[in-house]
Design a protein around this motif. Structure first.
Motif, PDB file in Angstrom:
ATOM      1  N   THR A 217       0.842  -1.202   0.000  1.00  0.00           N
ATOM      2  CA  THR A 217       0.000   0.000   0.000  1.00  0.00           C
ATOM      3  C   THR A 217       0.877   1.253   0.000  1.00  0.00           C
ATOM      4  O   THR A 217       0.699   2.151  -0.834  1.00  0.00           O
ATOM      5  CB  THR A 217      -0.924   0.014   1.232  1.00  0.00           C
ATOM      6  N   GLY A 218       1.818   1.324   0.920  1.00  0.00           N
ATOM      7  CA  GLY A 218       2.679   2.505   1.012  1.00  0.00           C
ATOM      8  C   GLY A 218       3.557   2.703  -0.206  1.00  0.00           C
ATOM      9  O   GLY A 218       3.744   3.829  -0.674  1.00  0.00           O
ATOM     10  N   HIS A 219       4.091   1.595  -0.732  1.00  0.00           N
ATOM     11  CA  HIS A 219       4.978   1.667  -1.894  1.00  0.00           C
ATOM     12  C   HIS A 219       4.240   2.244  -3.103  1.00  0.00           C
ATOM     13  O   HIS A 219       4.741   3.153  -3.794  1.00  0.00           O
ATOM     14  CB  HIS A 219       5.487   0.260  -2.212  1.00  0.00           C
ATOM     15  N   LYS A 275       9.588   1.502   9.955  1.00  0.00           N
ATOM     16  CA  LYS A 275      10.647   0.713   9.320  1.00  0.00           C
ATOM     17  C   LYS A 275      10.443   0.664   7.809  1.00  0.00           C
ATOM     18  O   LYS A 275      11.397   0.800   7.038  1.00  0.00           O
ATOM     19  CB  LYS A 275      10.661  -0.704   9.888  1.00  0.00           C
ATOM     20  N   ILE A 276       9.185   0.494   7.388  1.00  0.00           N
ATOM     21  CA  ILE A 276       8.876   0.464   5.956  1.00  0.00           C
ATOM     22  C   ILE A 276       9.220   1.800   5.304  1.00  0.00           C
ATOM     23  O   ILE A 276       9.835   1.854   4.229  1.00  0.00           O
ATOM     24  CB  ILE A 276       7.397   0.120   5.724  1.00  0.00           C
ATOM     25  N   LEU A 277       8.846   2.896   5.950  1.00  0.00           N
ATOM     26  CA  LEU A 277       9.153   4.222   5.402  1.00  0.00           C
ATOM     27  C   LEU A 277      10.660   4.419   5.271  1.00  0.00           C
ATOM     28  O   LEU A 277      11.141   4.996   4.284  1.00  0.00           O
ATOM     29  CB  LEU A 277       8.543   5.309   6.293  1.00  0.00           C
ATOM     30  N   ALA A 278      11.421   3.935   6.250  1.00  0.00           N
ATOM     31  CA  ALA A 278      12.882   4.038   6.180  1.00  0.00           C
ATOM     32  C   ALA A 278      13.430   3.211   5.034  1.00  0.00           C
ATOM     33  O   ALA A 278      14.403   3.610   4.377  1.00  0.00           O
ATOM     34  CB  ALA A 278      13.493   3.589   7.506  1.00  0.00           C
ATOM     35  N   GLY A 293       4.824   1.731  -9.734  1.00  0.00           N
ATOM     36  CA  GLY A 293       3.453   2.100 -10.072  1.00  0.00           C
ATOM     37  C   GLY A 293       2.853   1.337 -11.229  1.00  0.00           C
ATOM     38  O   GLY A 293       1.650   1.460 -11.490  1.00  0.00           O
ATOM     39  N   ARG A 294       3.658   0.511 -11.897  1.00  0.00           N
ATOM     40  CA  ARG A 294       3.154  -0.170 -13.097  1.00  0.00           C
ATOM     41  C   ARG A 294       1.981  -1.090 -12.773  1.00  0.00           C
ATOM     42  O   ARG A 294       1.776  -1.492 -11.628  1.00  0.00           O
ATOM     43  CB  ARG A 294       4.279  -0.976 -13.747  1.00  0.00           C
TER      44      ARG A 294
END
Length: 380
Positions: A217-219, A275-278, A293-294
């Motif tokens: 989701t974040g990516h 941690k994911i954001l880092a 985004g593909r």
């Protein structure tokens, strides 16, 4: 232990193949790229750069490769102890017929020893899906044999492996230091393989959705918001404080669903989000927003990383404004080199945002969410 791994690309070599080889498995890659196959067979090794807080250069040795469309792959299935994949959800169905042929040959040869198949893909219950496809090709006479001695083991995988940078070594691959490979221990046949870095659980869906609702989701939202702002890489996008704040908000909303559904500790999950954001900001990884985004049509699907957590917020009566904005940004995604992005934009032009979103995401066209997301789309 003999392992056949479908997919000799960066993820196959840098993640699953590496973990298996490090565990002293005899790893054979199956792929369609003849040049890659020849290079792997000639050298029988390749280098992996592991980057992050601790950097190292590892060499993966004693590997081989076969064509996934040739007769040798069938022979490998006959004698394998483990079959794994990292080919992408769209290719998974294409290897089902090959796997069925190999299993039929295995049974005809009298090899009824346990075999486990693990699809290591970014999809929910990907191995269960692969099993259903295999059964379509496998003669009915062998279905009972498959059920008795072949385990189809679902998994959750997490490791960022960007496209390889141009260098003199086409086999070299770069991966982040973080990795997570969690498998459903209840689906194995025979003894569980011992692989450092492979974790077992009897509650896989909790971890599948944790990864889907957090990393994926974040990516994707980072990529779609970054694209709108003209950024080229995920790192550039997430270092924009406005984007970072919006991505964190969406991840917190999807995280609230996980806390309600699976009882995750809110404090530990908040730390997992950070941690994911880092990881997104890892200075040693160059990951383009267009790669992440593909295939927006797939990512806007009812059971994927944007709509599924949104539906979870409705189920539990939770806020979802951040997720709405991420979905609106996905609807704005333009990329002339991505057929799904082209198809999405053509549909929006022909049918409008609301109708397109309702169809692609499987939402009720009359849902207030459709109107709310459409309004956010217009505001972007």
């Amino acid at each position: 232990m003999k392992t056949l791994h479908f997919g000799a690309g960066n993820i196959g070599r840098g993640f699953i193949g590496k973990l298996l080889a490090d565990a002293d498995h005899q790893v054979t890659f199956a792929d369609v790229n003849e040049t890659l196959i020849d290079q792997l067979n000639h050298r029988q090794e390749y280098k992996v750069h592991v980057v992050g807080a601790d950097q190292k250069l590892d060499t993966v040795r004693n590997v081989a490769a076969v064509s996934s469309s040739g007769p040798e792959v069938i022979t490998r299935i006959v004698t394998a102890d483990l079959v794994t994949t990292a080919v992408g959800p769209n290719i998974l169905d294409k290897i089902a017929s090959t796997l069925a042929k190999g299993l039929e040959a295995r049974f005809v040869a009298g090899n009824l020893s346990p075999l486990n198949v693990i699809a290591c893909e970014n999809m929910v219950r990907g191995t269960t899906h692969l099993k259903q496809e295999v059964l379509k090709y496998l003669p009915l006479a062998y279905h009972a044999t498959l059920e008795s001695c072949v385990g189809f083991v679902d998994s959750a995988v997490d490791r960022i492996v960007p496209p390889a940078a141009a260098n003199d070594d086409p086999l070299e691959v770069t991966v982040e230091s973080f990795s997570e490979w969690i498998v459903d221990q209840t689906q194995f046949k025979g003894a569980l393989p011992q692989v450092a870095g492979m974790e077992t659980t009897d509650n896989l869906m909790a971890f599948v959705e944790r990864k889907l609702f957090t990393l994926n989701t974040g990516h994707s939202i980072t990529a779609y918001l970054g694209k709108l702002m003209g950024y080229q890489t995920i790192r550039e996008a997430i270092e924009d404080p406005v984007i970072r704040s919006k991505v964190r908000r969406a991840m917190e909303e999807s995280g609230a669903v996980l806390v309600k559904r699976y009882g995750f500790d809110p404090r530990l999950h908040a730390a997992y989000i950070e941690k994911i954001l880092a990881r997104f900001a890892n200075p040693y990884l160059v990951d383009e927003v267009d790669r992440v985004g593909r295939q927006p049509l797939r990512k806007l699907g009812e059971h994927d990383r944007l709509i599924k957590p949104l539906l979870g917020t409705l189920e539990y009566g939770l806020p979802n404004e951040g997720l709405q904005e991420g979905i609106a940004a996905a609807l704005r995604y333009h990329n002339d080199e991505d057929p799904q992005a082209v198809e999405l934009q053509a549909a929006i032009i022909a049918d409008g945002v609301a109708a397109t979103l309702a169809r692609v995401a499987g939402l009720d066209p009359q849902s207030p969410l459709i109107a709310a997301i459409t309004a956010r789309y217009q505001a972007l």
